[in-house]
Design an enzyme around this catalytic site. Structure first.
Site, PDB file in Angstrom:
ATOM      1  N   ASP A 265       1.387  31.988  44.362  1.00  0.00           N
ATOM      2  CA  ASP A 265       0.538  32.656  43.377  1.00  0.00           C
ATOM      3  C   ASP A 265       0.883  34.135  43.465  1.00  0.00           C
ATOM      4  OD1 ASP A 265      -1.419  33.988  41.959  1.00  0.00           O
ATOM      5  OD2 ASP A 265      -3.114  33.079  43.018  1.00  0.00           O
ATOM      6  N   VAL A 266       1.554  34.662  42.439  1.00  0.00           N
ATOM      7  CA  VAL A 266       2.064  36.033  42.519  1.00  0.00           C
ATOM      8  C   VAL A 266       0.959  37.084  42.572  1.00  0.00           C
ATOM      9  CG1 VAL A 266       4.270  35.479  41.440  1.00  0.00           C
ATOM     10  CG2 VAL A 266       2.333  36.199  40.000  1.00  0.00           C
TER      11      VAL A 266
ATOM     12  N   TYR B 171      -3.169  40.032  26.945  1.00  0.00           N
ATOM     13  CA  TYR B 171      -1.731  39.811  27.081  1.00  0.00           C
ATOM     14  C   TYR B 171      -0.934  41.036  26.615  1.00  0.00           C
ATOM     15  CZ  TYR B 171       2.683  37.155  26.621  1.00  0.00           C
ATOM     16  OH  TYR B 171       3.979  36.697  26.737  1.00  0.00           O
TER      17      TYR B 171
ATOM     18  N   ALA C 257      -1.230  43.753  29.208  1.00  0.00           N
ATOM     19  CA  ALA C 257      -0.424  43.448  30.392  1.00  0.00           C
ATOM     20  C   ALA C 257       1.060  43.695  30.123  1.00  0.00           C
ATOM     21  CB  ALA C 257      -0.644  42.000  30.815  1.00  0.00           C
ATOM     22  N   LYS C 258       1.532  43.243  28.970  1.00  0.00           N
ATOM     23  CA  LYS C 258       2.951  43.389  28.650  1.00  0.00           C
ATOM     24  C   LYS C 258       3.329  44.847  28.386  1.00  0.00           C
ATOM     25  CE  LYS C 258       4.293  39.104  29.062  1.00  0.00           C
ATOM     26  NZ  LYS C 258       5.093  38.725  30.238  1.00  0.00           N
TER      27      LYS C 258
ATOM     28  N   GLY D 129       7.523  32.236  38.318  1.00  0.00           N
ATOM     29  CA  GLY D 129       7.071  31.456  37.172  1.00  0.00           C
ATOM     30  C   GLY D 129       8.212  30.696  36.520  1.00  0.00           C
ATOM     31  N   ALA D 130       9.083  30.105  37.350  1.00  0.00           N
ATOM     32  CA  ALA D 130      10.349  29.571  36.843  1.00  0.00           C
ATOM     33  C   ALA D 130      10.431  28.053  36.830  1.00  0.00           C
ATOM     34  CB  ALA D 130      11.510  30.148  37.652  1.00  0.00           C
TER      35      ALA D 130
END
Length: 254
Positions: free
Chosen positions: A64-65, A155, A158-159, A14-15
Site C-alpha cells: 500500500d503506497v 483526482y 492529486a494529478k 500499481g502495476a
C-alpha cells in the site's frame, strides 16, 4: 531501442494491470529487472509469473503506497533481491469520482493519499538509493485531468499536485544525477476508464465516441502508448530532460 535497460532495476507501483502492467512488460522487453508493487498481490503475482514463464526477472510485492512502513519494507526487499534501483514509476492510483457537493472526505482522502502521498513516500525511499549511486530516473504518472475535469475534484487535484511534485523533485535531485519527469495520459482504455463510463451512465463505446470528438488523433489511447513514453523518459536518450510534463493524449492540451 532493444536492450536499453540491460542491468537496470525498476519499480513500478500499481502495476498489476492497465498502464502499470504495460510499463512492466515494456521495461522487461528492454532488459530490466522489475518489481511490481501493488495492493492486489494475486494480480501482481499472476503478471510476474506470466512474464517470467516467457523471459524476464520480475518479482511481485504487496504494498500500500500510502503506508510508509509497507513502502520501506518493499523497497528494502527489492534492494535485497536485485541489489540496486535505477527507475521508479509512480503509477499507483484510484478513482473516487463524484461532484463536489456529493464528495465525501473519504473520497478525497483516499485519492490524495494513494496518488500524492504514495508518490511522495516511494520517491523519498527511492532517492535514498539513487543519491548514493549518483543516478536514477523517477517517472510520475499524472493525467490530463490535472487541467480540470468535472466530477474529479479529488483526482484532478492529486494529478496537478504530482506535476508540482515532479518539478520540485527535479530541482532537488538533479544535482545527484536523478531525472524526474511526469507523463500525463489522456483517455487510455483501461478498467479505470470503464468505471468512469459506468459512473456517467454510458457504455464504454458511447463514452469513447464522446471523447473521440475532441481528439486530433482519432483513436483511443492504449496502455502501451504510455509505456513507450515511460521507456523513453527512463532511457539515456532522455538524460538531459528533467522536470517536464509529457502529455500523451492524442490532442493539444488547451
Amino acid at each position: 531501442m532493444m536492450g536499453i535497460f540491460k542491468n537496470k532495476v525498476a519499480i513500478v507501483t500499481g502495476a498489476a494491470r492497465g498502464i502499470g502492467a504495460a510499463i512492466v512488460k515494456r521495461f522487461v522487453s528492454e532488459g530490466a529487472k522489475v518489481a511490481i508493487l501493488d495492493v492486489n498481490l494475486a494480480g501482481a503475482e499472476e503478471l510476474a509469473n506470466q512474464i517470467n514463464r516467457i523471459k524476464g526477472s520480475v518479482i511481485a510485492l504487496k504494498c500500500d503506497v500510502s503506508n510508509p512502513l509497507e513502502v520501506e519494507s518493499a523497497f528494502h526487499e527489492v534492494i535485497e533481491q536485485f541489489g540496486k534501483l535505477d527507475i521508479l514509476v509512480n503509477n499507483a492510483g484510484v478513482i473516487r469520482d463524484n461532484l463536489l457537493f456529493k464528495m465525501s472526505e473519504d473520497d478525497w482522502d483516499t485519492v490524495i493519499d494513494v496518488h500524492l502521498k504514495g508518490a511522495f513516500l516511494c520517491s523519498r525511499e527511492a532517492q535514498k538509493y539513487m543519491v548514493s549511486q549518483k543516478s536514477g530516473n523517477i517517472i510520475n504518472i499524472s493525467s490530463i485531468s490535472a487541467l480540470g475535469n468535472r466530477g474529479q475534484v479529488n483526482y484532478s487535484s492529486a494529478k496537478a499536485g504530482l506535476q508540482g511534485m515532479t518539478r520540485t523533485m527535479a530541482i532537488e535531485l538533479g544535482p545527484f544525477g536523478i531525472n524526474v519527469n511526469a507523463i500525463a495520459p489522456g483517455f487510455i482504455e483501461t478498467e479505470m476508464t470503464m468505471a468512469t463510463a459506468e459512473r456517467m451512465g454510458m457504455t464504454l463505446e458511447e463514452f469513447t465516441n464522446l471523447l473521440l470528438k475532441d481528439l486530433s488523433i482519432k483513436r483511443v489511447g492504449q496502455p502501451e502508448d504510455i509505456a513507450s513514453a515511460a521507456a523513453f523518459l527512463s532511457s539515456d536518450d532522455a538524460s538531459y530532460i528533467t522536470g517536464q510534463i509529457l502529455y500523451v493524449a492524442g490532442r493539444t492540451t488547451v
